[in-house]
Design an enzyme around this catalytic site. Structure first.
Site, PDB file in Angstrom:
ATOM      1  NE  ARG A  28     -23.699  43.733 -33.628  1.00  0.00           N
ATOM      2  CZ  ARG A  28     -23.657  44.982 -33.387  1.00  0.00           C
ATOM      3  NH1 ARG A  28     -23.900  45.505 -32.177  1.00  0.00           N
ATOM      4  NH2 ARG A  28     -23.362  45.621 -34.504  1.00  0.00           N
ATOM      5  CE  LYS A  88     -29.280  20.850 -33.688  1.00  0.00           C
ATOM      6  NZ  LYS A  88     -29.999  19.583 -34.408  1.00  0.00           N
ATOM      7  CD  GLU A 145     -38.759  14.146 -31.398  1.00  0.00           C
ATOM      8  OE1 GLU A 145     -37.415  13.569 -31.087  1.00  0.00           O
ATOM      9  OE2 GLU A 145     -38.737  14.791 -32.577  1.00  0.00           O
ATOM     10  CE  LYS A 150     -32.042  18.359 -27.718  1.00  0.00           C
ATOM     11  NZ  LYS A 150     -32.881  18.847 -28.581  1.00  0.00           N
ATOM     12  CD  GLU A 178     -26.838  17.628 -35.512  1.00  0.00           C
ATOM     13  OE1 GLU A 178     -27.617  18.317 -34.856  1.00  0.00           O
ATOM     14  OE2 GLU A 178     -27.135  16.920 -36.314  1.00  0.00           O
ATOM     15  NE  ARG A 228     -28.199  19.267 -30.520  1.00  0.00           N
ATOM     16  CZ  ARG A 228     -28.378  20.222 -29.959  1.00  0.00           C
ATOM     17  NH1 ARG A 228     -27.550  21.288 -29.363  1.00  0.00           N
ATOM     18  NH2 ARG A 228     -29.651  20.790 -29.947  1.00  0.00           N
ATOM     19  CG  ASN A 278     -30.606  14.613 -35.834  1.00  0.00           C
ATOM     20  OD1 ASN A 278     -31.599  15.368 -35.484  1.00  0.00           O
ATOM     21  ND2 ASN A 278     -29.378  15.085 -36.302  1.00  0.00           N
ATOM     22  CG  HIS A 328     -35.425  13.387 -36.696  1.00  0.00           C
ATOM     23  ND1 HIS A 328     -35.436  12.371 -35.724  1.00  0.00           N
ATOM     24  CD2 HIS A 328     -35.657  14.490 -36.248  1.00  0.00           C
ATOM     25  CE1 HIS A 328     -36.161  12.850 -34.624  1.00  0.00           C
ATOM     26  NE2 HIS A 328     -36.241  14.289 -34.892  1.00  0.00           N
ATOM     27  CG  HIS A 372     -36.648  15.825 -41.623  1.00  0.00           C
ATOM     28  ND1 HIS A 372     -35.196  15.991 -41.385  1.00  0.00           N
ATOM     29  CD2 HIS A 372     -37.295  16.136 -40.770  1.00  0.00           C
ATOM     30  CE1 HIS A 372     -35.291  16.514 -39.926  1.00  0.00           C
ATOM     31  NE2 HIS A 372     -36.444  16.817 -39.667  1.00  0.00           N
ATOM     32  CG  HIS A 422     -41.669  16.488 -36.051  1.00  0.00           C
ATOM     33  ND1 HIS A 422     -40.690  16.361 -37.166  1.00  0.00           N
ATOM     34  CD2 HIS A 422     -40.752  16.125 -35.008  1.00  0.00           C
ATOM     35  CE1 HIS A 422     -39.389  16.332 -36.672  1.00  0.00           C
ATOM     36  NE2 HIS A 422     -39.559  16.067 -35.433  1.00  0.00           N
TER      37      HIS A 422
HETATM   38  N1  GLY Z   1     -33.665  17.906 -31.974  1.00  0.00           N
HETATM   39  C1  GLY Z   1     -32.734  17.633 -32.522  1.00  0.00           C
HETATM   40  C2  GLY Z   1     -31.347  18.308 -31.616  1.00  0.00           C
HETATM   41  O1  GLY Z   1     -31.800  19.139 -30.777  1.00  0.00           O
HETATM   42  O2  GLY Z   1     -30.289  18.296 -31.832  1.00  0.00           O
END
Ligand code: GLY
Length: 370
Positions: A121, A143, A185, A227, A237, A241, A245, A248, A252, A266
């Site tokens: 957990r 994430k 990035e 960031k 998000e 946040r 993207n 992106h 994608h 990427h």
């Molecule tokens: N890579 C995008 C984020 O961490 O929100």
């Protein structure tokens, strides 16, 4: 050169990101304050493990280390290798109060973070990102997850690391194409929120790509700082946040169309996607004509792909790419959320984008290939 620290201030889940050379060699001293007993379990991949695992073992000193190396590549980020990793951690008797270390790029960081999120957990974990992309993006912000047959990153959890060690020295071992992909990035941060940083990248990007460590450290530090501030405002998000993207949604669709193969890495897709986002913004009258030209000029100066025409091989038509974009997980109530820009350094999130304009930008970019 000394290391620098960026604090990600998330209250009870706050942590430090250390950025600098020699951090692998100092890993023991950095991690020791987190430990209840002097042993750690490391998840890595075979390629990164061959390059850096022994250095990490030495850096950990008298902290016992056990390690599992998974196959390199995106295919690892699915249920089979994930359950192998979790069962291995349980077999190694990793307990609730122990620490798991993710040593690798985005695939390992995401998979190991998710393993830590669900193991007993939730156990704590430390990110040691070894790619530029992981140092400036995926290792920070919590994430974690794996891919599903339905799409990338669809299974996962928000689980913040307890510490991130971004060793600038390990970037020396990256192939040039991987480094530049991660640089996609870095450029994204300048484009989304810091015009002065984009100016700085225009001036210093080439020397940084050639290997200047002080410049690399500055670029990683500024990216992580940006960031961190965004994640502090919007950890899960709900709003801001999504700025991260930028590029992106296009990326994608292009990655799916090229089968997530080495036809398009990427960060290369992010760079092309940023150029397309600025092109779309200009067509919609949101930003000047100069802005998309400047984005492309910088990517070109860096020797990077900057347009759909730079992707080798066949691609589907504009309608098929539009359909792939509509499957993006940022679709809310059937509407695509796009990140557009009013200028370099001034991006914003919107669900109000004219699909015909996006289609036209893509169709023209596809036509330029012939
Ligand atoms: N890579 C995008 C984020 O961490 O929100």
């Amino acid at each position: 050169m000394t290391s620098e620290t960026v604090r990600v201030d998330l209250g009870a889940r706050a942590y430090d990101v250390r950025i600098g050379p020699g951090l692998l060699a100092r890993a023991g001293a950095e991690i020791a304050p987190l430990l209840r007993r002097r042993r750690v379990a490391v998840l890595t991949d075979e390629r990164v493990g061959a390059l850096h695992l022994e250095a990490l073992r030495e850096g950990l000193g008298d902290i016992a280390m056990t390690a599992l190396a998974l196959p390199p590549g995106e295919a690892t980020k699915g249920w089979p290798e994930f359950s192998r990793a979790v069962d291995w951690l349980l077999g190694e008797r990793i307990e609730r109060r122990d620490i798991v270390i993710a040593l690798g790029g985005g695939v390992i960081g995401d998979l190991a973070g998710f393993a830590a999120a669900v193991l007993r957990r939730g156990v704590r974990f430390v990110q040691i990102p070894t790619s530029l992309l992981a140092q400036v993006d995926s290792s920070v912000g919590g994430k974690t997850g794996i891919n599903s047959v339905h799409g990338k990153n669809l299974i996962g959890a928000f689980h913040q690391p307890s510490l991130v060690l971004a060793d600038i020295g390990v970037l020396d071992s990256l192939p040039a194409r991987d480094f530049l992909s991660g640089y996609g990035e870095v450029v994204k941060y300048g484009l989304l929120g810091d015009a002065a940083f984009f100016d700085w990248l225009e001036a210093n990007g080439p020397a940084l790509a050639r290997g200047d460590r002080a410049l690399r450290q500055h670029a990683v530090r500024r990216s992580v700082e940006m960031k961190a501030r965004i994640v502090e405002r919007d950890e899960t998000e709900e709003g801001d946040r999504a700025l991260l993207n930028l590029g992106h949604t296009f990326c994608h669709a292009l990655e799916t169309a090229t089968g997530y193969s080495d036809r398009l890495l990427h960060g290369e897709g992010v760079a092309i996607g940023c150029a397309l986002a600025f092109e779309t913004s200009q067509r919609l009258g949101l930003c000047s004509q100069e802005a998309p030209s400047r984005v492309r000029a910088h990517l070109k100066a860096m020797g990077m792909k900057c347009d759909i025409a730079d992707i080798p091989g066949d691609l589907p038509d504009a309608d098929a790419l539009m359909a792939l974009m509509a499957q993006d997980k940022k679709v809310v109530d059937g509407k695509l959320r796009f990140i557009l820009a009013r200028a370099i350094g001034e991006a914003f999130v919107t669900a109000d984008v004219d699909a015909a304009t996006v289609r036209q930008v893509i169709a023209e970019a596809l036509a330029a290939r012939r």
